[in-house]
Design an enzyme around this catalytic site. Structure first.
Site, PDB file in Angstrom:
ATOM      1  NE  ARG A 156       5.388 -12.166   0.819  1.00  0.00           N
ATOM      2  CZ  ARG A 156       5.767 -11.407  -0.219  1.00  0.00           C
ATOM      3  NH1 ARG A 156       4.868 -10.903  -1.043  1.00  0.00           N
ATOM      4  NH2 ARG A 156       7.034 -11.146  -0.424  1.00  0.00           N
ATOM      5  CG  HIS A 207      -3.036 -16.310   5.999  1.00  0.00           C
ATOM      6  ND1 HIS A 207      -1.804 -16.925   6.007  1.00  0.00           N
ATOM      7  CD2 HIS A 207      -3.733 -16.874   4.980  1.00  0.00           C
ATOM      8  CE1 HIS A 207      -1.752 -17.820   5.030  1.00  0.00           C
ATOM      9  NE2 HIS A 207      -2.907 -17.811   4.392  1.00  0.00           N
ATOM     10  N   PRO A 224       0.833  -1.212   0.000  1.00  0.00           N
ATOM     11  CG  PRO A 224      -0.017  -1.019   2.177  1.00  0.00           C
ATOM     12  CD  PRO A 224       0.742  -1.943   1.259  1.00  0.00           C
ATOM     13  CD  GLU A 225       3.027   3.885  -4.001  1.00  0.00           C
ATOM     14  OE1 GLU A 225       3.379   5.050  -3.810  1.00  0.00           O
ATOM     15  OE2 GLU A 225       3.248   3.271  -5.063  1.00  0.00           O
TER      16      GLU A 225
END
Ligand SMILES: [Zn+2]
Length: 276
Positions: free
Chosen positions: A112, A93, A2-3
């Site tokens: 991740r 997750h 994400p930015e």
């Protein structure tokens, strides 16, 4: 990853979902997400009874503001928050669960496991890592064309390289820097110090406008970083150059080119973005 616009969107969504809720219990399934304090049990213990007062953003970090503490959270590659009912099945997750007194849970899911959370006493978060040493926010009123001039002065770095340096200016990742440079008509490999005052003024405006438009449209990612709201990133359809190699420039029709600047894939129009 994400930015800034995506993180801003997550911030606004979380503000609607969790502000006012009081933490009853914290469950951590993957302790390495918690970077501070060292002891995960302490992280959980300190937060019991704390109410979420606000959600803020600094660069690409979320700040979960509680009564006495602040959690600084970075989503990194795949982290995302979701609000659930306590009896809903827990995804494998899901690594951190904030259970609230009203029977709902804020769950942090991260395939991740690169995301991070740092807990600080309120007021200590900005002067410690990871927030210390971050550059200026593009929406700070102190951000001016002269700020850019100062950042570019006395360095032989390419304009794109300086703009990506988060210790100078925060929030411009690879997508938005390419877009802002296209919209400013500036070739990404030019030296920042060679830009004219007119170009600096244009670049300053386009950095703000590009980010603001992306925020208004919910970011450019096709993924939603917070569930339940289902906002798709519509900004992706507005992109002029990023990810459009070989496709015609939306302004002049010239095929968009791709090169590497500072180790990053860089998209530009050889006609619209002047090399000098
Ligand atoms: Zn063009």
């Amino acid at each position: 990853m994400p930015e800034l616009p995506e993180v801003e969107t997550v911030k606004r969504t979380l503000q609607q979902l969790v502000v006012g809720k009081t933490i009853e219990e914290i469950t951590v399934h993957w302790g390495k997400i918690i970077k501070k304090p060292d002891d995960v049990a302490e992280f959980c213990h300190l937060l019991i009874g704390q109410t979420i007062r606000d959600i803020e953003r600094r660069a690409k970090f979320l700040k979960i503001i509680l009564d006495d503490y602040v959690i600084v959270s970075h989503l990194r590659m795949e982290g995302r928050y979701g609000l659930h009912q306590k009896d809903e099945e827990i995804d494998k997750h899901t690594h951190v669960i904030f259970s609230f007194t009203d029977g709902t849970e804020l769950r942090y899911r991260d395939v991740r496991k690169f995301g991070t959370m740092h807990l600080f006493l309120k007021g200590e978060e900005n002067t410690n890592l990871p927030l210390a040493q971050l550059g200026m926010e593009p929406f700070d009123e102190k951000f001016k064309p002269s700020t850019l001039k100062k950042l570019f002065k006395d360095t032989n770095r390419k304009v794109k390289v300086t703009l990506l340096d988060q210790s100078k200016l925060v929030g411009l990742g690879n997508i938005y820097v390419d877009e802002a440079l296209f919209r400013s008509g500036i070739y990404p490999e030019r030296l920042g110090k060679d830009l004219s005052d007119k170009e600096l003024k244009k670049l300053h405006q386009e950095i703000k406008d590009t980010l603001q438009e992306a925020i208004d449209l919910g970011g450019s990612s096709v993924k939603s970083y917070v569930n339940g709201q289902g906002e798709m990133g519509m900004f992706q359809q507005q992109l002029y150059v990023y990810g459009r190699k070989g496709e015609p420039c939306k302004v002049c029709g010239t095929p968009i080119e791709k090169t590497v600047v500072g180790g990053r894939g860089t998209h530009y129009c050889s006609k619209c973005q002047k090399k000098k």
